[in-house]
Design a protein around this motif. Structure first.
Motif, PDB file in Angstrom:
ATOM      1  N   ARG A  23    -120.536  -4.026 -65.143  1.00 27.07           N
ATOM      2  CA  ARG A  23    -120.451  -4.066 -63.675  1.00 27.07           C
ATOM      3  C   ARG A  23    -119.041  -4.405 -63.199  1.00 27.07           C
ATOM      4  NH1 ARG A  23    -124.962  -1.862 -61.123  1.00 27.07           N
ATOM      5  NH2 ARG A  23    -126.871  -2.619 -62.100  1.00 27.07           N
ATOM      6  N   GLY A  24    -118.123  -4.613 -64.118  1.00 25.77           N
ATOM      7  CA  GLY A  24    -116.750  -4.910 -63.735  1.00 25.77           C
ATOM      8  C   GLY A  24    -116.471  -6.379 -63.542  1.00 25.77           C
ATOM      9  N   ALA A  25    -117.344  -7.265 -64.064  1.00 26.33           N
ATOM     10  CA  ALA A  25    -117.135  -8.699 -63.895  1.00 26.33           C
ATOM     11  C   ALA A  25    -115.855  -9.138 -64.598  1.00 26.33           C
ATOM     12  CB  ALA A  25    -118.323  -9.474 -64.457  1.00 26.33           C
ATOM     13  N   VAL A  26    -115.162 -10.100 -63.987  1.00 25.65           N
ATOM     14  CA  VAL A  26    -113.978 -10.669 -64.612  1.00 25.65           C
ATOM     15  C   VAL A  26    -114.379 -11.617 -65.737  1.00 25.65           C
ATOM     16  CG1 VAL A  26    -111.960 -12.147 -64.212  1.00 25.65           C
ATOM     17  CG2 VAL A  26    -112.608 -10.434 -62.522  1.00 25.65           C
ATOM     18  N   ASP A  27    -115.508 -12.323 -65.552  1.00 30.82           N
ATOM     19  CA  ASP A  27    -115.969 -13.241 -66.581  1.00 30.82           C
ATOM     20  C   ASP A  27    -117.466 -13.493 -66.422  1.00 30.82           C
ATOM     21  OD1 ASP A  27    -115.782 -14.855 -68.802  1.00 30.82           O
ATOM     22  OD2 ASP A  27    -114.201 -16.141 -67.985  1.00 30.82           O
ATOM     23  N   TYR A  28    -118.009 -14.210 -67.391  1.00 29.78           N
ATOM     24  CA  TYR A  28    -119.448 -14.445 -67.496  1.00 29.78           C
ATOM     25  C   TYR A  28    -119.624 -15.882 -67.982  1.00 29.78           C
ATOM     26  CZ  TYR A  28    -124.257 -13.594 -69.177  1.00 29.78           C
ATOM     27  OH  TYR A  28    -125.612 -13.632 -69.399  1.00 29.78           O
ATOM     28  N   VAL A  55    -110.754 -19.484 -64.479  1.00 31.53           N
ATOM     29  CA  VAL A  55    -109.786 -19.570 -63.379  1.00 31.53           C
ATOM     30  C   VAL A  55    -108.466 -18.927 -63.777  1.00 31.53           C
ATOM     31  CG1 VAL A  55    -108.376 -21.188 -62.041  1.00 31.53           C
ATOM     32  CG2 VAL A  55    -110.843 -21.557 -62.257  1.00 31.53           C
ATOM     33  N   ALA A  56    -108.037 -19.149 -65.010  1.00 23.89           N
ATOM     34  CA  ALA A  56    -106.792 -18.538 -65.482  1.00 23.89           C
ATOM     35  C   ALA A  56    -106.893 -17.010 -65.464  1.00 23.89           C
ATOM     36  CB  ALA A  56    -106.463 -19.039 -66.885  1.00 23.89           C
ATOM     37  N   ARG A  57    -108.029 -16.478 -65.881  1.00 20.90           N
ATOM     38  CA  ARG A  57    -108.215 -15.024 -65.872  1.00 20.90           C
ATOM     39  C   ARG A  57    -108.207 -14.489 -64.447  1.00 20.90           C
ATOM     40  NH1 ARG A  57    -112.881 -13.021 -69.880  1.00 20.90           N
ATOM     41  NH2 ARG A  57    -111.855 -11.056 -69.347  1.00 20.90           N
ATOM     42  N   LEU A  58    -108.859 -15.201 -63.534  1.00 20.28           N
ATOM     43  CA  LEU A  58    -108.902 -14.768 -62.136  1.00 20.28           C
ATOM     44  C   LEU A  58    -107.506 -14.799 -61.513  1.00 20.28           C
ATOM     45  CD1 LEU A  58    -112.143 -16.625 -61.021  1.00 20.28           C
ATOM     46  CD2 LEU A  58    -111.837 -14.138 -61.037  1.00 20.28           C
ATOM     47  N   GLY A 115    -104.708 -14.431 -62.989  1.00 18.78           N
ATOM     48  CA  GLY A 115    -103.949 -13.315 -63.536  1.00 18.78           C
ATOM     49  C   GLY A 115    -104.294 -12.000 -62.870  1.00 18.78           C
ATOM     50  N   ARG A 116    -105.588 -11.774 -62.665  1.00 13.81           N
ATOM     51  CA  ARG A 116    -106.014 -10.527 -62.023  1.00 13.81           C
ATOM     52  C   ARG A 116    -105.520 -10.458 -60.584  1.00 13.81           C
ATOM     53  NH1 ARG A 116    -110.600  -8.004 -64.486  1.00 13.81           N
ATOM     54  NH2 ARG A 116    -110.816  -6.786 -62.567  1.00 13.81           N
ATOM     55  N   LEU A 117    -105.585 -11.567 -59.852  1.00 15.02           N
ATOM     56  CA  LEU A 117    -105.139 -11.587 -58.462  1.00 15.02           C
ATOM     57  C   LEU A 117    -103.631 -11.367 -58.372  1.00 15.02           C
ATOM     58  CD1 LEU A 117    -107.294 -14.552 -57.133  1.00 15.02           C
ATOM     59  CD2 LEU A 117    -107.498 -12.158 -56.432  1.00 15.02           C
ATOM     60  N   ALA A 118    -102.882 -11.967 -59.284  1.00 13.46           N
ATOM     61  CA  ALA A 118    -101.426 -11.773 -59.281  1.00 13.46           C
ATOM     62  C   ALA A 118    -101.078 -10.321 -59.570  1.00 13.46           C
ATOM     63  CB  ALA A 118    -100.784 -12.697 -60.312  1.00 13.46           C
ATOM     64  N   GLU A 119    -101.785  -9.720 -60.514  1.00 15.79           N
ATOM     65  CA  GLU A 119    -101.546  -8.315 -60.845  1.00 15.79           C
ATOM     66  C   GLU A 119    -101.847  -7.405 -59.662  1.00 15.79           C
ATOM     67  OE1 GLU A 119    -103.012  -4.986 -64.162  1.00 15.79           O
ATOM     68  OE2 GLU A 119    -103.858  -7.005 -64.135  1.00 15.79           O
ATOM     69  N   ALA A 120    -102.966  -7.684 -58.967  1.00 17.88           N
ATOM     70  CA  ALA A 120    -103.326  -6.889 -57.792  1.00 17.88           C
ATOM     71  C   ALA A 120    -102.275  -7.033 -56.700  1.00 17.88           C
ATOM     72  CB  ALA A 120    -104.691  -7.324 -57.266  1.00 17.88           C
ATOM     73  N   GLY A 121    -101.739  -8.246 -56.533  1.00 14.90           N
ATOM     74  CA  GLY A 121    -100.698  -8.462 -55.529  1.00 14.90           C
ATOM     75  C   GLY A 121     -99.437  -7.680 -55.835  1.00 14.90           C
ATOM     76  N   ARG A 122     -99.056  -7.629 -57.120  1.00 10.48           N
ATOM     77  CA  ARG A 122     -97.859  -6.860 -57.497  1.00 10.48           C
ATOM     78  C   ARG A 122     -98.053  -5.377 -57.249  1.00 10.48           C
ATOM     79  NH1 ARG A 122     -97.865 -10.733 -61.752  1.00 10.48           N
ATOM     80  NH2 ARG A 122     -99.002  -9.309 -63.120  1.00 10.48           N
ATOM     81  N   HIS A 123     -99.247  -4.866 -57.581  1.00 11.42           N
ATOM     82  CA  HIS A 123     -99.520  -3.450 -57.335  1.00 11.42           C
ATOM     83  C   HIS A 123     -99.472  -3.138 -55.844  1.00 11.42           C
ATOM     84  CE1 HIS A 123    -100.203  -2.357 -61.394  1.00 11.42           C
ATOM     85  NE2 HIS A 123    -101.341  -3.015 -61.545  1.00 11.42           N
ATOM     86  N   ALA A 124    -100.055  -4.023 -55.019  1.00  7.67           N
ATOM     87  CA  ALA A 124    -100.076  -3.800 -53.570  1.00  7.67           C
ATOM     88  C   ALA A 124     -98.664  -3.818 -52.996  1.00  7.67           C
ATOM     89  CB  ALA A 124    -100.942  -4.865 -52.890  1.00  7.67           C
ATOM     90  N   GLU A 125     -97.828  -4.748 -53.500  1.00  9.06           N
ATOM     91  CA  GLU A 125     -96.444  -4.824 -53.006  1.00  9.06           C
ATOM     92  C   GLU A 125     -95.667  -3.566 -53.362  1.00  9.06           C
ATOM     93  OE1 GLU A 125     -92.526  -7.743 -53.398  1.00  9.06           O
ATOM     94  OE2 GLU A 125     -94.415  -8.256 -54.397  1.00  9.06           O
ATOM     95  N   LEU A 182    -113.266 -10.103 -56.702  1.00  8.06           N
ATOM     96  CA  LEU A 182    -113.457 -10.278 -58.141  1.00  8.06           C
ATOM     97  C   LEU A 182    -114.744 -11.063 -58.379  1.00  8.06           C
ATOM     98  CD1 LEU A 182    -109.810 -11.227 -59.208  1.00  8.06           C
ATOM     99  CD2 LEU A 182    -110.878  -8.964 -59.166  1.00  8.06           C
ATOM    100  N   VAL A 183    -115.571 -10.586 -59.295  1.00 12.26           N
ATOM    101  CA  VAL A 183    -116.889 -11.175 -59.514  1.00 12.26           C
ATOM    102  C   VAL A 183    -116.940 -11.907 -60.842  1.00 12.26           C
ATOM    103  CG1 VAL A 183    -119.344 -10.662 -59.903  1.00 12.26           C
ATOM    104  CG2 VAL A 183    -118.078  -9.473 -58.095  1.00 12.26           C
ATOM    105  N   VAL A 184    -117.522 -13.116 -60.799  1.00 11.71           N
ATOM    106  CA  VAL A 184    -117.848 -13.880 -62.005  1.00 11.71           C
ATOM    107  C   VAL A 184    -119.342 -14.165 -61.968  1.00 11.71           C
ATOM    108  CG1 VAL A 184    -117.524 -16.033 -63.292  1.00 11.71           C
ATOM    109  CG2 VAL A 184    -115.578 -14.963 -62.132  1.00 11.71           C
ATOM    110  N   PHE A 185    -120.056 -13.798 -63.017  1.00  9.94           N
ATOM    111  CA  PHE A 185    -121.490 -14.073 -63.090  1.00  9.94           C
ATOM    112  C   PHE A 185    -121.720 -15.435 -63.753  1.00  9.94           C
ATOM    113  CE2 PHE A 185    -121.721  -9.356 -62.950  1.00  9.94           C
ATOM    114  CZ  PHE A 185    -122.498  -9.253 -61.804  1.00  9.94           C
ATOM    115  N   VAL A 186    -122.700 -16.159 -63.206  1.00 11.17           N
ATOM    116  CA  VAL A 186    -123.069 -17.467 -63.735  1.00 11.17           C
ATOM    117  C   VAL A 186    -124.570 -17.448 -64.002  1.00 11.17           C
ATOM    118  CG1 VAL A 186    -122.983 -19.968 -63.374  1.00 11.17           C
ATOM    119  CG2 VAL A 186    -121.296 -18.493 -62.253  1.00 11.17           C
TER     120      VAL A 186
END
Length: 255
Positions: free
Chosen positions: A95-100, A114-117, A119-129, A78-82
């Motif tokens: 480009r598919g960034a989670v945040d900017y 961090v909260a958005r990240l 959430g995305r990681l938890a969602e990806a984990g549920r899909h993988a399971e 997951l990418v965050v641009f700074v």
């Protein structure tokens, strides 16, 4: 622990971001800090991190270019641009960034990221399971293991066909859609891929030592290891040596 890459060419800003991340997300491990785009892309390819914080303007590759290449090198990152420049926001999300994040990054704004990240990681984990569970169910339902391992095989040798006792096979080696059957009397060719054959062999005797090779453990004379952890097998009844991939060396630790 989750892994993170930080790419920022300004040392003070890099230190500040890492300090704020340690507070906002203690379980996130920063495994590498890059000071230019090339180093950032190499770090992502090597570590396959869960998250990458990328400065947009860096020496060498830009953050945008790193993100584009990272989509192939580590698709799940997951990418965050700074950046100090808000005109890149639209491109960043395309480009598919989670945040900017705009510099200087505040603690409140970083907490939102961090909260958005999370959430995305938890969602990806549920899909993988769910995907893993479905795959196991389908395998059990439609691809059952054979009741008994193979005892004999028929394989082509020149213009003829050989009936070969499986215990006499020294190793099997993948050859495109076919499999080479190596015995003490020479080679033969089996008209089936090695991945199908593996499921019908006795796992107590035959072990996969490389993605293209299955060896009969009864015909292994010795194993040698190099400094990288890879191995090489010497065989009884054949002059060949067989390469062993690093993960498969665990089979021979007791030898």
């Amino acid at each position: 622990m989750l892994k993170c890459i930080v790419a920022e060419d300004e040392a003070l800003l890099s230190t500040a971001l890492r300090r704020e991340l340690a507070v906002a997300w203690p379980e996130l491990a920063i495994v590498e800090v890059a000071e230019d785009g090339g180093a950032a892309l190499e770090a992502i390819a090597n570590h396959r991190p869960d998250v990458a914080f990328l400065d947009i303007r860096m020496p060498g590759l830009t953050g945008m270019e790193v993100a584009a290449a990272a989509a192939d090198a580590s698709p799940s990152t997951l990418v965050v641009f700074v950046t100090a420049y808000d005109q890149y926001a639209v491109d960043a999300f395309e480009r598919g960034a989670v945040d900017y994040l705009l510099k200087p990054v505040t603690a409140e704004r970083l907490a939102h990221t961090v909260a958005r990240l999370r959430g995305r990681l938890a969602e990806a984990g549920r899909h993988a399971e769910r995907a893993s569970r479905m795959a196991r169910d389908l395998l059990e339902r439609f691809d059952p293991q054979p009741d008994e391992p193979l005892t004999w095989i028929t394989a082509s040798a020149g213009r003829g066909t050989r009936l070969i006792l499986v215990d006499d096979v020294i190793y099997f080696r993948a050859d495109n859609k076919y499999t080479v059957v190596a015995t003490g009397e020479g080679d033969a060719l089996l008209s089936r891929p090695i991945r199908d054959l593996l499921r019908q062999l006795d796992p107590r005797t035959f072990r996969q030592i490389h993605r293209s090779t299955i060896v009969n453990l009864r015909h292994v004379a010795s194993v040698e290891r190099d400094d990288s952890g890879k191995g090489c097998l010497r065989l009884r009844g054949r002059p060949d040596t067989l390469a062993v991939s690093q993960p498969c060396m665990a089979i021979f630790r007791a030898m």
